[in-house]
Design a protein around this motif. Structure first.
Motif, PDB file in Angstrom:
ATOM      1  N   LEU A  11     -86.154  34.558  -0.005  1.00 60.66           N
ATOM      2  CA  LEU A  11     -87.103  34.837   1.079  1.00 60.66           C
ATOM      3  C   LEU A  11     -88.102  33.690   1.231  1.00 60.66           C
ATOM      4  N   ILE A  12     -88.542  33.117   0.126  1.00 62.27           N
ATOM      5  CA  ILE A  12     -89.438  31.956   0.205  1.00 62.27           C
ATOM      6  C   ILE A  12     -88.748  30.813   0.929  1.00 62.27           C
ATOM      7  N   GLN A  13     -87.503  30.562   0.560  1.00 64.63           N
ATOM      8  CA  GLN A  13     -86.733  29.509   1.220  1.00 64.63           C
ATOM      9  C   GLN A  13     -86.587  29.791   2.717  1.00 64.63           C
ATOM     10  N   GLY A  14     -86.169  31.005   3.042  1.00 64.95           N
ATOM     11  CA  GLY A  14     -85.910  31.335   4.437  1.00 64.95           C
ATOM     12  C   GLY A  14     -87.150  31.329   5.302  1.00 64.95           C
ATOM     13  N   LEU A  15     -88.268  31.805   4.757  1.00 61.32           N
ATOM     14  CA  LEU A  15     -89.497  31.928   5.544  1.00 61.32           C
ATOM     15  C   LEU A  15     -90.267  30.616   5.653  1.00 61.32           C
ATOM     16  N   THR A  16     -89.976  29.655   4.787  1.00 64.25           N
ATOM     17  CA  THR A  16     -90.744  28.401   4.817  1.00 64.25           C
ATOM     18  C   THR A  16     -89.926  27.186   5.220  1.00 64.25           C
ATOM     19  N   GLU A  17     -88.606  27.303   5.284  1.00 62.44           N
ATOM     20  CA  GLU A  17     -87.765  26.145   5.602  1.00 62.44           C
ATOM     21  C   GLU A  17     -88.109  25.543   6.952  1.00 62.44           C
ATOM     22  N   LEU A  47     -78.738  28.723  -0.747  1.00 64.34           N
ATOM     23  CA  LEU A  47     -79.925  29.047   0.032  1.00 64.34           C
ATOM     24  C   LEU A  47     -79.995  28.189   1.293  1.00 64.34           C
ATOM     25  N   HIS A  48     -79.721  26.898   1.155  1.00 62.07           N
ATOM     26  CA  HIS A  48     -79.741  26.019   2.321  1.00 62.07           C
ATOM     27  C   HIS A  48     -78.587  26.342   3.277  1.00 62.07           C
ATOM     28  N   ALA A  49     -77.468  26.776   2.717  1.00 63.52           N
ATOM     29  CA  ALA A  49     -76.363  27.201   3.580  1.00 63.52           C
ATOM     30  C   ALA A  49     -76.776  28.404   4.417  1.00 63.52           C
ATOM     31  N   ALA A  54     -78.238  30.341   9.840  1.00 64.70           N
ATOM     32  CA  ALA A  54     -79.227  31.011  10.686  1.00 64.70           C
ATOM     33  C   ALA A  54     -79.612  30.141  11.877  1.00 64.70           C
ATOM     34  N   VAL A  55     -79.901  28.862  11.653  1.00 65.48           N
ATOM     35  CA  VAL A  55     -80.336  28.004  12.759  1.00 65.48           C
ATOM     36  C   VAL A  55     -79.186  27.744  13.722  1.00 65.48           C
ATOM     37  N   VAL A  56     -77.966  27.622  13.211  1.00 68.60           N
ATOM     38  CA  VAL A  56     -76.806  27.457  14.094  1.00 68.60           C
ATOM     39  C   VAL A  56     -76.589  28.718  14.921  1.00 68.60           C
ATOM     40  N   ALA A  57     -76.719  29.883  14.295  1.00 69.32           N
ATOM     41  CA  ALA A  57     -76.545  31.142  15.024  1.00 69.32           C
ATOM     42  C   ALA A  57     -77.620  31.302  16.087  1.00 69.32           C
ATOM     43  N   LEU A 218     -75.313  37.339  -7.105  1.00 67.55           N
ATOM     44  CA  LEU A 218     -76.631  36.794  -6.795  1.00 67.55           C
ATOM     45  C   LEU A 218     -76.533  35.696  -5.741  1.00 67.55           C
ATOM     46  N   LEU A 219     -75.454  34.930  -5.767  1.00 65.35           N
ATOM     47  CA  LEU A 219     -75.266  33.903  -4.738  1.00 65.35           C
ATOM     48  C   LEU A 219     -75.142  34.538  -3.358  1.00 65.35           C
ATOM     49  N   LEU A 220     -74.375  35.616  -3.269  1.00 68.48           N
ATOM     50  CA  LEU A 220     -74.205  36.302  -1.988  1.00 68.48           C
ATOM     51  C   LEU A 220     -75.517  36.921  -1.519  1.00 68.48           C
ATOM     52  N   LEU A 221     -76.264  37.512  -2.447  1.00 70.66           N
ATOM     53  CA  LEU A 221     -77.565  38.081  -2.092  1.00 70.66           C
ATOM     54  C   LEU A 221     -78.512  36.993  -1.610  1.00 70.66           C
ATOM     55  N   GLY A 222     -78.543  35.870  -2.305  1.00 72.09           N
ATOM     56  CA  GLY A 222     -79.401  34.757  -1.900  1.00 72.09           C
ATOM     57  C   GLY A 222     -79.028  34.217  -0.539  1.00 72.09           C
ATOM     58  N   PHE A 223     -77.735  34.091  -0.287  1.00 73.75           N
ATOM     59  CA  PHE A 223     -77.272  33.603   1.018  1.00 73.75           C
ATOM     60  C   PHE A 223     -77.707  34.536   2.133  1.00 73.75           C
ATOM     61  N   ALA A 224     -77.476  35.831   1.956  1.00 71.01           N
ATOM     62  CA  ALA A 224     -77.810  36.806   3.001  1.00 71.01           C
ATOM     63  C   ALA A 224     -79.314  36.849   3.257  1.00 71.01           C
ATOM     64  N   ALA A 225     -80.106  36.878   2.182  1.00 66.13           N
ATOM     65  CA  ALA A 225     -81.564  36.952   2.341  1.00 66.13           C
ATOM     66  C   ALA A 225     -82.106  35.690   2.985  1.00 66.13           C
ATOM     67  N   SER A 226     -81.573  34.525   2.600  1.00 65.49           N
ATOM     68  CA  SER A 226     -82.014  33.268   3.183  1.00 65.49           C
ATOM     69  C   SER A 226     -81.665  33.203   4.663  1.00 65.49           C
ATOM     70  N   ALA A 227     -80.441  33.603   5.014  1.00 64.91           N
ATOM     71  CA  ALA A 227     -80.001  33.545   6.407  1.00 64.91           C
ATOM     72  C   ALA A 227     -80.821  34.485   7.288  1.00 64.91           C
TER      73      ALA A 227
END
Length: 266
Positions: A11-17, A47-49, A54-57, A218-227
């Protein structure tokens, strides 16, 4: 990491990127507060993926229009605003590619000090405030010329300095070039796509010689939350930026940088 730590970091990654506040500084602050450690290259890439997806979508229609016009112009079609914008994204990315390749090791080895990050938060935050105050704000991204694109592209190189914020410095430069707040933000976000893609490809190359350190769940959770958090962040940022301006982010950067410097001094 457990699932809660995974969710918080994502969430930190997604909200601040894509906010002009430096995602890297927030991840460092999180590690200080929680006593956490480096999460591993695999988790960083995922996380960056998520942010990239998200930005592409979010800009899928703009990207499709740009791709059609750009490829059409290559085979004899008439260039238009969309094909020109596609060229501007390509040209604006080149400085980051060249200097990122040349200076990546220097940035990672010699500029990682927390005082550098804190100082960058404050200095480039003030620069963002000045740009928001002094910018003409009467053009959109389709009205950029080659000079403006190069200024923004070379400004993006400064994001190699921790705490600068890639989105922050490109939005700052775009505001100085006369773009509206919304147009400056849109161009910055579009410009992030090849940069994040390139970083992910390089990360995958490095990851190919190592083993995964994070469980797949955890990778899948991180990806979904970041996106999801990145998509929401882009949507609300663009929806409210015309009304709120950049000053809240300027104040936030100064306060955060000041707290980091105070922590070091203490």
């Amino acid at each position: 990491m457990d699932w809660l730590q995974t969710l918080l970091i994502a969430l930190i990654q997604g909200l601040t990127e894509f906010l002009p506040v430096s995602s890297q500084a927030h991840l460092v602050l999180y590690s200080w507060v929680t006593g956490g450690v480096y999460q591993g290259l695999d988790f960083d890439i995922i996380l960056h993926a998520g942010s990239l997806v998200a930005v592409v979508a979010y800009f899928r229609r703009e990207l499709l229009a740009m791709a059609r016009s750009w490829f059409g112009s290559l085979v004899g079609g008439q260039p238009d605003a969309d094909s020109r914008l596609a060229w501007w994204i390509i040209i604006g990315t080149l400085p980051a590619v060249v200097f990122g390749f040349l200076l990546k090791d220097v940035a990672e080895e010699q500029l990682r000090a927390v005082w550098v990050m804190a100082t960058s938060l404050v200095v480039f935050g003030l620069l963002l405030g000045w740009a928001d105050w002094r910018g003409r704000r009467d053009r959109d991204e389709h009205q950029l010329g080659l000079r403006g694109v190069l200024v923004i592209g070379f400004a993006q190189v400064l994001a190699l300095i921790p705490g600068t914020s890639r989105s922050g410095i490109t939005i700052t430069a775009a505001l100085f070039m006369g773009l509206t707040r919304e147009a400056a933000s849109r161009f910055s976000f579009l410009l992030s796509i090849p940069v994040i893609t390139g970083a992910a490809v390089l990360g995958l190359r490095d990851l190919s010689s190592t083993e995964l350190t994070t469980p797949w769940g955890l990778l899948l959770l991180g990806f979904a939350a970041s996106a999801l958090s990145t998509y929401a962040c882009i949507h609300f940022f663009l929806a409210f930026i015309k009304r709120i301006g950049m000053q809240p982010f300027v104040i936030y950067r100064i306060v955060l940088g000041g707290l980091l410097l105070a922590y070091l001094w203490w």
